[in-house]
Design a protein around this motif. Sequence first.
Motif, PDB file in Angstrom:
ATOM      1  N   GLY A 150      -3.423 -14.270   2.779  1.00 39.50           N
ATOM      2  CA  GLY A 150      -3.321 -12.281   2.775  1.00 39.50           C
ATOM      3  C   GLY A 150      -2.460 -12.084   1.607  1.00 39.50           C
ATOM      4  O   GLY A 150      -2.129 -10.809   1.863  1.00 39.50           O
ATOM      5  N   ALA A 151      -2.177 -12.661   0.722  1.00 42.46           N
ATOM      6  CA  ALA A 151      -1.373 -12.237  -0.514  1.00 42.46           C
ATOM      7  C   ALA A 151      -2.157 -10.978  -1.154  1.00 42.46           C
ATOM      8  O   ALA A 151      -1.453 -10.091  -1.646  1.00 42.46           O
ATOM      9  CB  ALA A 151      -1.263 -13.287  -1.501  1.00 42.46           C
ATOM     10  N   ALA A 152      -3.412 -11.007  -1.241  1.00 43.83           N
ATOM     11  CA  ALA A 152      -4.128  -9.876  -1.940  1.00 43.83           C
ATOM     12  C   ALA A 152      -4.198  -8.659  -1.225  1.00 43.83           C
ATOM     13  O   ALA A 152      -3.963  -7.571  -1.640  1.00 43.83           O
ATOM     14  CB  ALA A 152      -5.698 -10.336  -2.125  1.00 43.83           C
ATOM     15  N   LEU A 153      -4.197  -8.827   0.264  1.00 42.51           N
ATOM     16  CA  LEU A 153      -3.925  -7.355   1.181  1.00 42.51           C
ATOM     17  C   LEU A 153      -2.806  -6.974   0.770  1.00 42.51           C
ATOM     18  O   LEU A 153      -2.430  -5.835   0.931  1.00 42.51           O
ATOM     19  CB  LEU A 153      -4.387  -7.927   2.538  1.00 42.51           C
ATOM     20  N   LEU A 154      -1.766  -7.877   0.969  1.00 41.17           N
ATOM     21  CA  LEU A 154      -0.288  -7.358   0.950  1.00 41.17           C
ATOM     22  C   LEU A 154      -0.024  -6.548  -0.519  1.00 41.17           C
ATOM     23  O   LEU A 154       0.630  -5.517  -0.418  1.00 41.17           O
ATOM     24  CB  LEU A 154       0.624  -8.603   0.991  1.00 41.17           C
ATOM     25  N   VAL A 155      -0.462  -6.995  -1.499  1.00 36.78           N
ATOM     26  CA  VAL A 155      -0.232  -6.651  -3.024  1.00 36.78           C
ATOM     27  C   VAL A 155      -1.101  -5.248  -2.872  1.00 36.78           C
ATOM     28  O   VAL A 155      -0.445  -4.229  -3.309  1.00 36.78           O
ATOM     29  CB  VAL A 155      -0.639  -7.666  -3.898  1.00 36.78           C
ATOM     30  N   SER A 156      -2.190  -5.250  -2.285  1.00 43.75           N
ATOM     31  CA  SER A 156      -2.952  -3.925  -2.166  1.00 43.75           C
ATOM     32  C   SER A 156      -2.239  -3.033  -1.579  1.00 43.75           C
ATOM     33  O   SER A 156      -2.188  -1.570  -2.139  1.00 43.75           O
ATOM     34  CB  SER A 156      -4.312  -4.017  -1.492  1.00 43.75           C
ATOM     35  N   LEU A 157      -1.719  -3.294  -0.185  1.00 44.40           N
ATOM     36  CA  LEU A 157      -0.896  -2.118   0.686  1.00 44.40           C
ATOM     37  C   LEU A 157       0.457  -1.753   0.071  1.00 44.40           C
ATOM     38  O   LEU A 157       0.766  -0.791  -0.091  1.00 44.40           O
ATOM     39  CB  LEU A 157      -0.618  -2.914   1.870  1.00 44.40           C
ATOM     40  N   VAL A 158       1.082  -2.758  -0.673  1.00 43.13           N
ATOM     41  CA  VAL A 158       1.991  -2.086  -1.542  1.00 43.13           C
ATOM     42  C   VAL A 158       1.901  -1.279  -2.609  1.00 43.13           C
ATOM     43  O   VAL A 158       2.492  -0.193  -3.051  1.00 43.13           O
ATOM     44  CB  VAL A 158       3.068  -3.277  -2.111  1.00 43.13           C
ATOM     45  N   ILE A 159       0.744  -1.645  -3.339  1.00 43.04           N
ATOM     46  CA  ILE A 159       0.330  -0.523  -4.521  1.00 43.04           C
ATOM     47  C   ILE A 159      -0.105   0.731  -4.021  1.00 43.04           C
ATOM     48  O   ILE A 159       0.238   1.841  -4.419  1.00 43.04           O
ATOM     49  CB  ILE A 159      -0.900  -1.054  -5.265  1.00 43.04           C
ATOM     50  N   LEU A 160      -0.660   0.674  -2.948  1.00 37.97           N
ATOM     51  CA  LEU A 160      -1.401   2.046  -2.200  1.00 37.97           C
ATOM     52  C   LEU A 160       0.056   2.706  -1.552  1.00 37.97           C
ATOM     53  O   LEU A 160       0.025   4.030  -1.786  1.00 37.97           O
ATOM     54  CB  LEU A 160      -2.269   1.537  -1.087  1.00 37.97           C
ATOM     55  N   LEU A 161       0.932   2.063  -1.263  1.00 35.51           N
ATOM     56  CA  LEU A 161       2.107   2.860  -0.863  1.00 35.51           C
ATOM     57  C   LEU A 161       2.977   3.509  -2.032  1.00 35.51           C
ATOM     58  O   LEU A 161       3.555   4.643  -1.912  1.00 35.51           O
ATOM     59  CB  LEU A 161       3.340   1.878   0.075  1.00 35.51           C
ATOM     60  N   VAL A 162       3.223   2.897  -2.982  1.00 37.13           N
ATOM     61  CA  VAL A 162       3.793   3.427  -4.268  1.00 37.13           C
ATOM     62  C   VAL A 162       2.839   4.480  -4.851  1.00 37.13           C
ATOM     63  O   VAL A 162       3.476   5.558  -5.128  1.00 37.13           O
ATOM     64  CB  VAL A 162       3.677   2.215  -5.260  1.00 37.13           C
ATOM     65  N   LEU A 163       1.491   4.470  -4.997  1.00 38.91           N
ATOM     66  CA  LEU A 163       0.809   5.569  -5.325  1.00 38.91           C
ATOM     67  C   LEU A 163       0.815   6.667  -4.156  1.00 38.91           C
ATOM     68  O   LEU A 163       0.848   7.789  -4.621  1.00 38.91           O
ATOM     69  CB  LEU A 163      -0.740   5.253  -5.196  1.00 38.91           C
ATOM     70  N   THR A 164       0.922   6.648  -3.011  1.00 41.54           N
ATOM     71  CA  THR A 164       1.213   7.521  -1.868  1.00 41.54           C
ATOM     72  C   THR A 164       2.392   8.180  -2.124  1.00 41.54           C
ATOM     73  O   THR A 164       2.567   9.668  -2.383  1.00 41.54           O
ATOM     74  CB  THR A 164       1.087   7.174  -0.625  1.00 41.54           C
ATOM     75  N   VAL A 165       3.606   7.664  -2.450  1.00 41.04           N
ATOM     76  CA  VAL A 165       4.768   8.312  -2.561  1.00 41.04           C
ATOM     77  C   VAL A 165       4.762   9.056  -4.105  1.00 41.04           C
ATOM     78  O   VAL A 165       5.615  10.101  -3.888  1.00 41.04           O
ATOM     79  CB  VAL A 165       5.938   7.022  -2.819  1.00 41.04           C
ATOM     80  N   LEU A 166       4.154   8.467  -5.110  1.00 35.25           N
ATOM     81  CA  LEU A 166       4.170   9.470  -6.124  1.00 35.25           C
ATOM     82  C   LEU A 166       3.452  10.499  -5.998  1.00 35.25           C
ATOM     83  O   LEU A 166       3.583  11.653  -6.521  1.00 35.25           O
ATOM     84  CB  LEU A 166       3.599   8.677  -7.308  1.00 35.25           C
ATOM     85  N   ALA A 167       2.494  10.565  -5.254  1.00 36.02           N
ATOM     86  CA  ALA A 167       1.496  11.963  -5.040  1.00 36.02           C
ATOM     87  C   ALA A 167       2.330  12.567  -4.195  1.00 36.02           C
ATOM     88  O   ALA A 167       2.244  13.903  -4.576  1.00 36.02           O
ATOM     89  CB  ALA A 167       0.149  11.335  -4.336  1.00 36.02           C
TER      90      ALA A 167
END
Length: 199
Positions: free
Chosen positions: A19-36
Amino acid sequence: MSQLITPKSRYELPKRQQGAALLVSLVILLVLTVLALSSMQGTSTQERMVSAQRDAQIALEGAEAALLAAEAELSGGTLPTFNANEGLYDDATAAPTDLLNPQTWETPSGGGHGNGTREAPMPQVDGDNMLAERPRYLIKETPATGSATNSGFGLGIGGVADGVQQSTSNGRVFRVVAYSSGASGEAGRAVEAYVIRAQ
């Protein structure tokens, strides 16, 4: 004894994923949400600042419109009767000093002149009212030249009125203060001017 070797089946199940790819995707999505969210908050703050600046400018223009109304009243054929309740203060009556306090400029319940100030016409643009409420003003007659109460009458600096009246011995000097609360009713601005009326 011979051993039979069979090729691996192509349908063999792959190894279990971690599940490493899913975890990395969720972290990137979280960072993008905070920036937005941060960007939206900055934009909202800038929009409020621009709106407040615009309202302040409209309030200043409203106060200047009231100042013009006061000048027109002073330049008329005859001077109005000085009655402090209606915003006209003679040289012996003290005018309000808390000029940026909205309570100083409250409109009387029936509108018009009263509460120590005078009502100016409502500025309009294309038939729409420009302000939340009518701008207001007050007029204070300056003391006579040489009067002990003539120094620093409302300006906070001494001798100004003496200098003005000495140069205009054939006229009367009036202090006019005008106020407007802007389009929102919360951006109070006051302007002050001295009007000389020839005798």
